[in-house]
Design an enzyme around this catalytic site. Sequence first.
Site, short mmCIF file in Angstrom:
data_model
loop_
_atom_site.label_atom_id
_atom_site.label_comp_id
_atom_site.label_asym_id
_atom_site.label_seq_id
_atom_site.Cartn_x
_atom_site.Cartn_y
_atom_site.Cartn_z
N GLU A 163 27.30 46.12 20.94
CA GLU A 163 28.16 46.75 21.95
C GLU A 163 27.53 48.08 22.35
OE1 GLU A 163 32.34 47.04 20.96
OE2 GLU A 163 32.52 48.96 22.03
N GLU A 168 33.37 56.35 27.07
CA GLU A 168 34.71 56.29 26.49
C GLU A 168 35.26 57.71 26.49
OE1 GLU A 168 35.58 53.10 23.20
OE2 GLU A 168 33.80 54.24 22.63
#
Length: 289
Positions: A163, A168
């Site tokens: 990932e 974020e």
Amino acid sequence: MHKPHPPEGKRKGRFQDLILSTLFAGILSVNLACSYGEDQIVTNFTELTVQDEFDVDGAPDSSLWDYNIGTRGDGWGNNELQYYTDRPENIIVQNGYLIFTAKQENFEGSSYTSARILTKDKFEQRYGRFEARIRTPYGQGIWPAFWMLGANSDEVIWPECGEIDIMEIRGQEPTILFGSVHGPGYSAGEAITKRYDLENDRFDTGFHIFGIEWGPDYVNYYVDDVLYNRITPEDLPNPDNWVFNQPFYLILNVAVGGSFVGSPNEETVFPQTMLVDYVRAYKYNGPNE
């Protein structure tokens, strides 16, 4: 849909003028210096492989994007509180933007709704530059993200697929960006990550470009014109567990609640929106491809 456009943010008509005049006034430029060793890999990939400029109103382009729907039963592995839908109330292309809307409402047993879209089985690429120009939402418990998963995610258990988190942000910390990689032996709370602190500005009051340039043995992280992080196999607990050597697909979402951000509180204002101006990918043109 995926026609060439100028590389900077486009003028989008009255909708953008209204947003810019009412919400984004006084945006300050960021002048931050990064110092790295002489071995720093800095590249500029420029050959477009896919782009979505969100110029056609309605649902996201079905030739490029699909939806995740529901809660997956476990809050998508993160104890998230929202139910993801494909409703225009939660996701729509309008006036040149892809608009995510997180709402507080009772829906299919959940107290919140939002949206998550992905390019799985429609666009997947190994290496290159991946970027999006985004204005993020704000508030305790709001979790916007722009990220990637390995194309074999149906065949192996996460995090074996790998990932890459390009962006974020905790909604309660609107000046702090996190860029991370997850893989075997370095996932969740042990991910390889670095934060970037935006000075004299906030990610929810204006658009910023979040991107990576990814090659066979590195992932470089950018925000606007700043290279703020590099991750290589040597940064892992075991360099042999570098799993970033296969095609990955793109994901955009706004979660509500979850282990990374906590739950909304009485100060969290709903609805919250994330505006995406464009998403672009560029071909890798470095060595060892």
